[in-house]
Design an enzyme around this catalytic site. Structure first.
Site, PDB file in Angstrom:
ATOM      1  N   GLU A   3       0.676  -1.275   0.120  1.00 37.16           N
ATOM      2  CA  GLU A   3      -0.091   0.040   0.234  1.00 37.16           C
ATOM      3  C   GLU A   3       0.824   1.124  -0.029  1.00 37.16           C
ATOM      4  O   GLU A   3       2.187   1.166  -0.303  1.00 37.16           O
ATOM      5  CB  GLU A   3      -0.869  -0.103   1.025  1.00 37.16           C
ATOM      6  CG  GLU A   3      -1.671  -1.234   1.090  1.00 37.16           C
ATOM      7  CD  GLU A   3      -3.106  -1.158   1.936  1.00 37.16           C
ATOM      8  OE1 GLU A   3      -3.591  -0.142   2.206  1.00 37.16           O
ATOM      9  OE2 GLU A   3      -3.473  -2.369   2.317  1.00 37.16           O
ATOM     10  N   LYS A  51       0.538   4.556  -5.257  1.00 35.73           N
ATOM     11  CA  LYS A  51       1.161   3.084  -5.084  1.00 35.73           C
ATOM     12  C   LYS A  51       2.044   2.830  -6.165  1.00 35.73           C
ATOM     13  O   LYS A  51       2.361   1.691  -6.608  1.00 35.73           O
ATOM     14  CB  LYS A  51      -0.101   2.022  -5.136  1.00 35.73           C
ATOM     15  CG  LYS A  51      -1.005   2.033  -4.175  1.00 35.73           C
ATOM     16  CD  LYS A  51      -1.999   0.894  -4.244  1.00 35.73           C
ATOM     17  CE  LYS A  51      -3.108   1.249  -2.991  1.00 35.73           C
ATOM     18  NZ  LYS A  51      -4.068   0.071  -3.227  1.00 35.73           N
ATOM     19  N   ASN A 165      -6.473  -2.446   0.446  1.00 31.75           N
ATOM     20  CA  ASN A 165      -7.359  -3.182   1.042  1.00 31.75           C
ATOM     21  C   ASN A 165      -7.377  -3.189   2.680  1.00 31.75           C
ATOM     22  O   ASN A 165      -8.162  -3.116   3.469  1.00 31.75           O
ATOM     23  CB  ASN A 165      -7.321  -4.614   0.472  1.00 31.75           C
ATOM     24  CG  ASN A 165      -8.770  -5.217   0.530  1.00 31.75           C
ATOM     25  OD1 ASN A 165      -9.724  -4.525   0.382  1.00 31.75           O
ATOM     26  ND2 ASN A 165      -9.091  -6.227   0.838  1.00 31.75           N
ATOM     27  N   ARG A 263     -12.838  -7.300  -4.210  1.00 28.86           N
ATOM     28  CA  ARG A 263     -11.712  -7.319  -2.974  1.00 28.86           C
ATOM     29  C   ARG A 263     -12.468  -7.872  -1.586  1.00 28.86           C
ATOM     30  O   ARG A 263     -13.600  -8.443  -1.703  1.00 28.86           O
ATOM     31  CB  ARG A 263     -11.356  -6.119  -2.510  1.00 28.86           C
ATOM     32  CG  ARG A 263     -10.620  -5.251  -3.596  1.00 28.86           C
ATOM     33  CD  ARG A 263      -9.313  -5.786  -3.966  1.00 28.86           C
ATOM     34  NE  ARG A 263      -8.553  -4.925  -4.839  1.00 28.86           N
ATOM     35  CZ  ARG A 263      -7.786  -3.866  -4.369  1.00 28.86           C
ATOM     36  NH1 ARG A 263      -7.680  -3.718  -3.341  1.00 28.86           N
ATOM     37  NH2 ARG A 263      -7.170  -2.994  -5.375  1.00 28.86           N
TER      38      ARG A 263
END
Length: 277
Positions: A3, A51, A165, A263
């Site tokens: 992340e 990212k 996530n 996800r």
């Protein structure tokens, strides 16, 4: 899981190993750029953008890479055996006289003109760890689609760049709402606190690959103070992510998991209000 904090730290390690040094070896193992030869060029800097990783090279070139779910860059001393996966998973090699950076399982790798970097990262919202960080803009972006679930809005890098996530689930827990609650239904002041907490957590974790959102004493903590401190035996690093079936650190209710927009999301039915899928 890479992340924004992980990518920031990766960029710093690559910058330390490569910046200011001339490449003596380069190998881009993707068909489109397999013939590109960067040897003899100096690496100017390595920068994280959300990212994304931007390795800027003498001559107006940028090597753009993205780790997604399981990509990684590893740095080795000259002559050291490479570790990070089998050779067929290597997508890039950049080396100088002292260090070699090896990119494994990189799903995105492209060589572009530095002046064209916006084609790769221009769509991103304010970077939680970048010089362009603007919390007010991030809040406006999130609330522009009030019917969108909190979890989906946080993951959309066009709103703010760097949340994945893990942080999505942890932030929803800290805000005491489920990831499926429409973001426009957050009480007044909560969107601002959500954004501030996101930036604070990434800032606290950017110096280590051992991500943590819980405070000291989290084996039975009832609080939400995310200050970093060394883990003691039995302590948890995360409140809900990856803890399905385990008791909530606040109320003891079993943590649940469900799919959300391709996800997974984790939440505590006892602490978090809102729809559940």
């Amino acid at each position: 899981m890479p992340e924004g904090d992980t990518v920031w730290l990766t960029a710093r390690k690559l910058h330390t190993a490569l910046a200011g040094r001339t490449l003596t070896h380069s190998d881009l193992r993707v068909p489109r750029f397999a013939t590109a030869d960067l040897t003899g060029r100096e690496v100017l800097d390595v920068t994280a953008r959300g990212k994304h990783l931007l390795t800027r090279i003498e001559g107006g070139l940028t090597l753009h890479s993205h780790l997604r779910m399981d990509g990684s860059w590893r740095v080795f001393a000259t002559g050291e055996r490479w570790r990070g996966g089998p050779n067929h998973q290597i997508r890039a090699v950049l080396g100088n006289a002292e260090r070699t950076a090896v990119g494994y399982r990189l799903p995105v790798l492209e060589l572009l003109r530095t002046r064209d970097e916006d084609k790769a990262v221009g769509h991103l919202g304010p970077d939680l760890l970048g010089p362009d960080w603007d919390p007010d803009a991030a809040v406006r972006n999130l609330l522009a689609d009030p019917g969108r679930p909190v979890g989906e809005a946080l993951l959309d890098q066009r709103n703010l760049a760097g949340i994945g996530n893990v942080y999505k689930s942890e932030l929803a827990f800290l805000a005491r709402v489920t990831p499926w609650l429409p973001i426009g239904e957050l009480p007044p002041g909560v969107p601002e606190r959500l954004v501030a907490t996101a930036q604070r957590l990434l800032e606290l974790n950017k110096e280590t690959f051992e991500r943590r959102t819980t405070p000291s004493g989290s084996a039975g903590s009832r609080g939400g103070d995310e200050r970093r401190s060394p883990l003691r035996p039995g302590e948890q690093r995360l409140f809900v992510y990856g803890r399905r079936g385990h008791p909530c650190l606040r109320c003891g209710t079993a943590i649940r998991r469900a799919g959300q927009d391709d996800r997974v999301s984790y939440w505590c039915p006892g602490c978090q209000s809102g729809p559940t899928t």
